[in-house]
Design an enzyme around this catalytic site. Structure first.
Site, PDB file in Angstrom:
ATOM      1  CB  ILE A  50      -0.974  -0.010   1.210  1.00 63.83           C
ATOM      2  CG1 ILE A  50      -2.102   1.006   1.006  1.00 63.83           C
ATOM      3  CG2 ILE A  50      -0.226   0.221   2.517  1.00 63.83           C
ATOM      4  CD1 ILE A  50      -3.194   0.928   2.039  1.00 63.83           C
ATOM      5  CE1 TYR A  51       3.133   1.420   4.683  1.00 58.66           C
ATOM      6  CE2 TYR A  51       5.360   0.572   4.434  1.00 58.66           C
ATOM      7  CZ  TYR A  51       4.238   0.774   5.207  1.00 58.66           C
ATOM      8  OH  TYR A  51       4.230   0.338   6.507  1.00 58.66           O
ATOM      9  N   GLY A  52       2.789   4.232  -1.084  1.00 60.64           N
ATOM     10  CA  GLY A  52       2.933   4.868  -2.395  1.00 60.64           C
ATOM     11  C   GLY A  52       2.135   4.166  -3.472  1.00 60.64           C
ATOM     12  CE  LYS A  53      -3.258   6.421  -4.084  1.00 62.49           C
ATOM     13  NZ  LYS A  53      -3.951   7.461  -4.887  1.00 62.49           N
ATOM     14  CE  LYS A  76       4.636  -3.484   7.573  1.00 62.30           C
ATOM     15  NZ  LYS A  76       5.309  -2.526   6.649  1.00 62.30           N
TER      16      LYS A  76
END
Length: 309
Positions: A50-53, A76
């Site tokens: 999810i980080y930075g899509k 994750k």
């Protein structure tokens, strides 16, 4: 850089949190941070789909290149990427791991973590799918994040004989947020789980750059609006006390933040984010500082941070 273990993995006591990649810094800046981390002896890199899509994984994989084999790579899954991609159902896990492997440019993930509990999916179903990934060689170890004591117990009870089980839990913990001491940390000691603290520097509060009566630095989390929940007058007052405590012993508050966490035997690595080469170098040096806190010092720290559960 000293090393500790997460399951079968050997990791540096200072890790690099990659949540800024693709969100607050671009590919070029990511490469500079990764290069400096490797030069400093950091071998543990923790990201999430999810980080930075998805761009955090992409930028990290690109920055590592052929050096991938030299590091322990954690990511994750489970938080909402979009309306279709979220949760911990077996069918989605099989898709999510392939997406992460592709973005990271690797054939395996060393530590694959369920980012948040999925109340709609029985934990035994999730563990079964993760065990398949371990057996297939796509994942070496599995972990969880944002799990309560009850959820850890449920996960432990759901593991079948000989199957993969969670070896780590990643929850919020720092000098300013000590709630895990009530239940989850003691459970880690009992069950042999590694505890990985996120927000170990309390959104930057414990770096020393936020001081009483001083304007927050440009581009900082405080300026970006993480306060006033974190950057309150009360918290800044505690920080001032911690700065003075460390200073009288010849250390910085950054060294205190790392060494206090590493004093806990359940914590193998302190994963701190960084937006620049200078920040990651400072974190690596702080985690390697020669400072073993005495019982008296730990009691004084407890007194200073008494109201921060």
């Amino acid at each position: 850089m000293k090393m500790r273990t997460i399951g079968s993995l050997e990791v540096s006591v200072v890790g690099l949190g990659c949540n800024n990649f693709g969100w607050r810094i671009d590919a070029e800046a990511t490469a500079a941070v990764v290069d400096t981390a490797l030069d400093a002896g950091i071998n543990f890199f923790d990201t999430a789909d999810i980080y930075g899509k998805g761009q955090s994984e992409e930028f990290l994989g690109r920055a590592l290149g052929p050096r991938r084999s030299k590091i322990v790579l954690a990511t994750k899954f489970g938080m909402k990427m979009d309306d279709e991609r979220h949760g911990a159902k077996p069918t989605y896990i099989r898709q999510a791991v392939e997406d992460s492997l592709r973005r990271l440019g690797t054939d395996h993930i060393d530590l694959y973590q369920l980012h948040t509990p999925d109340p709609e999916t029985p934990i035994q179903d999730t563990l079964g799918a993760l065990n398949e990934l371990v057996k297939a060689g796509k994942v070496r170890e599995i972990g969880c994040s944002n799990f309560s004591l009850e959820q850890l117990h449920a996960a432990e009870s759901a593991v079948k004989n000989g199957a993969a089980h969670f070896v780590s839990v990643q929850n919020q913990y720092s000098l300013m947020h000590r709630e895990p001491e009530n239940h989850v940390l003691p459970e880690c000691g009992r069950a042999g789980l590694a505890f990985l603290p996120f927000f170990p520097l309390a959104n930057g509060l414990l770096t020393g750059k936020y001081r009483r009566a001083k304007t927050a630095p440009a581009g900082s989390r405080a300026e970006a609006g993480f306060g006033p929940k974190v950057f309150t007058d009360e918290n800044i007052a505690v920080v001032e006390h911690l700065i003075e405590f460390a200073k009288t012993r010849g250390h910085t508050i950054l060294e205190l933040a790392f060494r206090w966490l590493l004093n806990c035997p359940e914590i193998p690595s302190v994963i701190a984010g960084a937006k620049s080469a200078e920040q990651v170098a400072a974190n690596a040096a702080a985690g390697s500082a020669d400072w073993d806190l005495s019982d008296a010092e730990l009691s004084e720290i407890d007194r200073i941070t008494a109201h921060h559960g």
